[in-house]
Motif scaffolding. Structure first.
Motif, short mmCIF file in Angstrom:
data_model
loop_
_atom_site.label_atom_id
_atom_site.label_comp_id
_atom_site.label_asym_id
_atom_site.label_seq_id
_atom_site.Cartn_x
_atom_site.Cartn_y
_atom_site.Cartn_z
N TYR A 274 15.14 18.58 -13.58
CA TYR A 274 14.07 17.80 -14.20
C TYR A 274 14.00 18.09 -15.71
O TYR A 274 13.89 17.16 -16.52
N GLY B 295 7.34 14.55 -12.81
CA GLY B 295 8.54 14.87 -12.06
C GLY B 295 9.03 13.76 -11.17
O GLY B 295 10.11 13.87 -10.58
N LEU C 235 10.86 7.81 -15.72
CA LEU C 235 10.65 9.23 -15.46
C LEU C 235 9.25 9.60 -15.92
O LEU C 235 8.93 9.51 -17.11
N TYR D 93 6.58 12.19 -16.96
CA TYR D 93 6.59 13.59 -17.40
C TYR D 93 5.18 14.17 -17.58
O TYR D 93 5.03 15.36 -17.89
N ILE E 158 11.77 14.82 -8.49
CA ILE E 158 12.87 15.70 -8.85
C ILE E 158 12.35 17.14 -8.75
O ILE E 158 11.79 17.69 -9.70
#
Length: 275
Positions: free
Chosen positions: A125, A64, A44, A46, A119
């Motif tokens: 998210y 995201g 993921l 960020y 996302i």
């Protein structure tokens, strides 16, 4: 994409996490090492950006984005100043052993994730990022039942992502609202609760509430409340309470209506349940 439900995929999943990190890349960071990997890898992003490669196809990833490498995927990656990538990453194996006909059968049901997808649901998210952060802290800094607790958090991550992938018009904001109501009903099921009361609690119209509630739970709000009350009444009946007392304690003022609802939910009258 797999057409299996999230419940099926998660119920029988046996998970083994082999590596986890919160990666804050330096300018010379590269995803190299074993370019052909033997396990699942979920990332993921960020913050920042990076260029990742999967099976000769390049992707420019950003905040995201969810990245998923399958076993045997060819992978490379790099990032550059000034927008260095920051991400959570987890390596894991999983299998689906199912007990059928008195024997264990190992199945291989693929996760329905694309290599890279954004996302876009802000609420989802934020929740996924929060769970990843909690997962990393548990993985590295928790002493008591570290592995069990970390697996539980990661399974919650997978659960949300699977619902996101398999649900049409998914909205985590709707899920948050309905979870608020489910918690409220579980604490106040014996009180008088109307559809308007529930709608007012999360500041939406009764009609809209009925629509999103049924989509998420499979039941209307009032039918869910009745079902909850019946389950609580069954516990009271098992404890030796009479039908009239059980009905009153779970919020039914009319014992005949209680019996009607009980039979509709369970297929038999509450008197039969006592036998």
């Amino acid at each position: 994409m797999s057409d299996l439900s999230p419940e099926y995929l998660l119920e029988n999943m046996f998970l083994q996490i082999t590596y986890a990190a919160e990666r804050k890349c330096t300018p010379d960071w590269k995803l190299e090492g074993k370019t052909i990997y033997d396990r699942h890898n979920l990332i993921l992003v960020y913050d920042g950006e990076a260029k990742l490669v999967c099976n000769q196809k390049s992707y420019n990833v950003k905040k995201g984005d969810l990245v998923y490498y399958r076993p045997e995927d060819y992978r490379l990656g790099s990032t550059s100043s000034p927008n260095l990538m920051k991400c959570f990453t987890v390596d894991f194996f999983y299998t689906h052993p199912i007990f059928s006909d008195n024997q264990w059968i190992q199945t291989d049901n693929p996760l329905p994730f694309c290599t890279v997808e954004n996302i876009a649901d802000h609420f989802l998210y934020s929740r996924i990022a929060e769970l990843f952060s909690s997962f990393i802290k548990t993985w590295f800094f928790s002493d008591y039942n570290r592995m069990i607790r970390a697996k539980a958090i990661f399974m919650e991550i997978l659960s949300l992502l699977l619902y996101w992938k398999t649900t049409t018009n998914f909205s985590y904001d709707h899920i948050r609202k309905i979870e608020t109501l489910l918690h409220f009903m579980s604490k106040n099921y014996c009180s008088k609760i109307t559809l308007k009361d529930l709608a007012d609690k999360i500041n939406i119209s009764p009609t809209y509430l009925e629509n999103i509630f049924k989509k998420i739970t499979g039941k209307s709000p009032i039918n869910y409340l009745i079902h909850l009350r019946i389950q609580k009444a069954k516990e009271l009946l098992l404890d030796g309470h009479t039908i009239s007392v059980a009905a009153e304690k779970v919020g039914f003022s009319d014992v005949f209506y209680f019996s009607k609802c009980f039979k509709k939910c369970e297929g038999f009258a509450p008197s039969h349940f006592l036998k």
